[in-house]
Design an enzyme around this catalytic site. Structure first.
Site, PDB file in Angstrom:
ATOM      1  N   ALA A  10       0.868  -1.278   0.201  1.00 51.10           N
ATOM      2  CA  ALA A  10       0.030   0.090   0.236  1.00 51.10           C
ATOM      3  C   ALA A  10       0.698   1.249  -0.171  1.00 51.10           C
ATOM      4  O   ALA A  10       0.513   2.036  -0.801  1.00 51.10           O
ATOM      5  CB  ALA A  10      -1.017  -0.116   1.152  1.00 51.10           C
ATOM      6  N   VAL A 136       8.068   7.425  11.727  1.00 52.99           N
ATOM      7  CA  VAL A 136       7.189   7.946  13.123  1.00 52.99           C
ATOM      8  C   VAL A 136       6.488   8.900  12.739  1.00 52.99           C
ATOM      9  O   VAL A 136       6.380   9.826  12.399  1.00 52.99           O
ATOM     10  CB  VAL A 136       8.322   8.602  14.108  1.00 52.99           C
ATOM     11  CG1 VAL A 136       7.392   9.012  15.322  1.00 52.99           C
ATOM     12  CG2 VAL A 136       9.489   7.727  14.548  1.00 52.99           C
ATOM     13  N   GLY A 138       4.009   9.091  10.621  1.00 50.71           N
ATOM     14  CA  GLY A 138       3.280   9.093   9.364  1.00 50.71           C
ATOM     15  C   GLY A 138       3.482  10.747   8.839  1.00 50.71           C
ATOM     16  O   GLY A 138       4.566  11.227   8.759  1.00 50.71           O
ATOM     17  N   GLY A 191     -10.062  -1.565   8.284  1.00 51.50           N
ATOM     18  CA  GLY A 191      -8.763  -1.707   8.081  1.00 51.50           C
ATOM     19  C   GLY A 191      -7.663  -0.816   8.664  1.00 51.50           C
ATOM     20  O   GLY A 191      -6.607  -0.548   8.486  1.00 51.50           O
ATOM     21  N   GLU A 194      -4.645  -4.766  12.273  1.00 55.11           N
ATOM     22  CA  GLU A 194      -4.269  -5.918  11.116  1.00 55.11           C
ATOM     23  C   GLU A 194      -5.127  -7.007  11.726  1.00 55.11           C
ATOM     24  O   GLU A 194      -6.005  -6.894  12.936  1.00 55.11           O
ATOM     25  CB  GLU A 194      -3.070  -6.127  11.404  1.00 55.11           C
ATOM     26  CG  GLU A 194      -1.831  -5.276  11.123  1.00 55.11           C
ATOM     27  CD  GLU A 194      -1.939  -4.997   9.612  1.00 55.11           C
ATOM     28  OE1 GLU A 194      -2.461  -5.976   8.999  1.00 55.11           O
ATOM     29  OE2 GLU A 194      -1.450  -3.801   9.131  1.00 55.11           O
ATOM     30  N   ASP A 205       4.370  -1.189  18.661  1.00 59.25           N
ATOM     31  CA  ASP A 205       4.734  -0.301  17.725  1.00 59.25           C
ATOM     32  C   ASP A 205       4.847   1.049  18.309  1.00 59.25           C
ATOM     33  O   ASP A 205       5.845   1.652  17.755  1.00 59.25           O
ATOM     34  CB  ASP A 205       3.344  -0.313  16.852  1.00 59.25           C
ATOM     35  CG  ASP A 205       3.348   0.602  15.809  1.00 59.25           C
ATOM     36  OD1 ASP A 205       4.193   0.574  14.817  1.00 59.25           O
ATOM     37  OD2 ASP A 205       2.669   1.823  15.877  1.00 59.25           O
ATOM     38  N   LYS A 209       8.614   3.351  17.917  1.00 55.39           N
ATOM     39  CA  LYS A 209       8.703   4.738  17.662  1.00 55.39           C
ATOM     40  C   LYS A 209       9.461   5.448  18.785  1.00 55.39           C
ATOM     41  O   LYS A 209      10.193   6.432  18.240  1.00 55.39           O
ATOM     42  CB  LYS A 209       7.459   5.018  16.989  1.00 55.39           C
ATOM     43  CG  LYS A 209       6.695   4.430  15.946  1.00 55.39           C
ATOM     44  CD  LYS A 209       5.173   5.106  15.861  1.00 55.39           C
ATOM     45  CE  LYS A 209       4.410   4.165  14.611  1.00 55.39           C
ATOM     46  NZ  LYS A 209       3.202   4.294  14.545  1.00 55.39           N
ATOM     47  N   GLY A 303      -1.181   5.285   6.805  1.00 54.42           N
ATOM     48  CA  GLY A 303      -1.854   5.290   5.686  1.00 54.42           C
ATOM     49  C   GLY A 303      -0.892   5.463   4.427  1.00 54.42           C
ATOM     50  O   GLY A 303       0.163   6.248   4.634  1.00 54.42           O
TER      51      GLY A 303
END
Length: 326
Positions: A10, A136, A138, A191, A194, A205, A209, A303
């Protein structure tokens, strides 16, 4: 400048769509089972269409090693899935590119969390740049914000919401009275989570970061095992309701206190008017500096396009530096 993209899920596909109008030339693309190379530049709409139709971006007999040996790129963009424990196979790919004198931009948290100091030294020796803004938060420019925007400041503390999945779950539990399992299932359906949400809901996660921020910007040298981690999977609707009755809510907060060498992730009760109370999948990071005081960054933390935004910022920085002869 010529770009090779390693990883065509993606994020890689989103980046390819963005790069079509930026003046960069993409000369190579690889996914987990195939690759394509054209030293004069690939037809990105054609590559994207082939990926959608066949699941392969190129020929099955070509791979990452062929892209590296071709040398047909100036910047390697590594956006394959993260392995937090070893950073592989991306770590070896990044090492190879830096050793060849190629710039690297990555959204892959594993290599930066596991081996940043080594990779930065390798980049410096070979006179190239290593960009990792996309690892980190986005689209939130926390790396460039701390490195450039707040240059000269000493960061006394950093607190942040660094996982959009957890923030979405807690927001829905608070706003709609959903139980944790219900909110998690909704996040999966949309979405945001996961099929196996362990890394997100267990706080891993967010911890990765924090390791990146601590090691690359705050002068620390820690590993994931050094972070005290508590996730959100034990948070109950009753706990959120109690916090709400007291004018507060619960969020998963990552914290770095450099002077105490303390790094932790845990659910925290914070007032509703606190700057870190953001809704949905947003990320927010507050830093307290000796000169600037408190500064808060807020934006989309995940995203394809928010991540592509961060990658593009690094690419433009490298190109601008190259044009200036840096």
């Amino acid at each position: 400048m010529r770009i090779a993209i390693i990883g065509f899920g993606a994020v890689g596909q989103g980046l390819a769509r963005v790069l079509a109008d930026t003046g960069f030339t993409v000369t190579a693309v690889a996914d987990s089972r195939s690759a394509c190379i054209n030293k004069d530049g690939l037809d990105l709409p054609e590559v994207l269409a082939r990926k959608e139709e066949s699941g392969l971006c190129g020929s099955a007999g070509i791979g990452i090693a062929d892209i590296l040996s071709s040398g047909a790129f100036d910047i390697l963009v590594e956006v394959s899935p993260t392995n937090a424990e070893t950073g592989e196979p991306a770590l070896s790919t990044i090492r190879s590119a830096l050793a060849m004198g190629k710039h690297v931009v990555t959204s892959n948290k594993g290599p930066i969390a596991c081996a940043y100091h080594e990779l930065k030294a390798l980049a410096d020796i070979n006179g190239v740049m290593l960009g990792y803004e996309a690892t980190v938060a986005g689209a939130v420019p926390i790396v460039s914000g701390l490195r450039h925007g707040l240059a000269g400041n000493t960061v006394r503390s950093l607190h942040g919401i660094l996982n959009g999945t957890c923030n979405y779950i807690l927001t829905r539990m608070r706003d709609e009275g959903l139980t944790y399992p219900q909110a998690l299932q909704e996040a999966r359906d949309l979405g945001y989570a996961e099929a196996d949400p362990t890394y997100d809901v267990k706080g891993i996660d967010a911890a990765i970061k924090l390791v990146i921020l601590a090691n690359t910007l705050l002068g620390m040298d820690i590993r994931l095992s050094d972070v005290d981690i508590t996730g959100i999977d034990s948070i109950t609707l009753e706990a959120l309701s109690l916090a709400e009755s007291e004018g507060a809510t619960i969020r998963l907060i990552g914290e770095i206190l450099p002077e105490r060498n303390q790094v932790r992730v845990s659910p925290r009760v914070i007032p509703l008017d606190h700057p870190l109370v953001v809704d949905g999948t947003l990320n927010a990071i507050s830093v307290c500096c000796d000169l600037a005081g408190p500064v808060t960054f807020i934006g989309k933390g995940a995203g394809p396009y928010p991540t592509a935004s961060a990658i593009l910022a690094d690419l433009n920085f490298i190109r601008d530096s190259y044009d200036r002869g840096a």
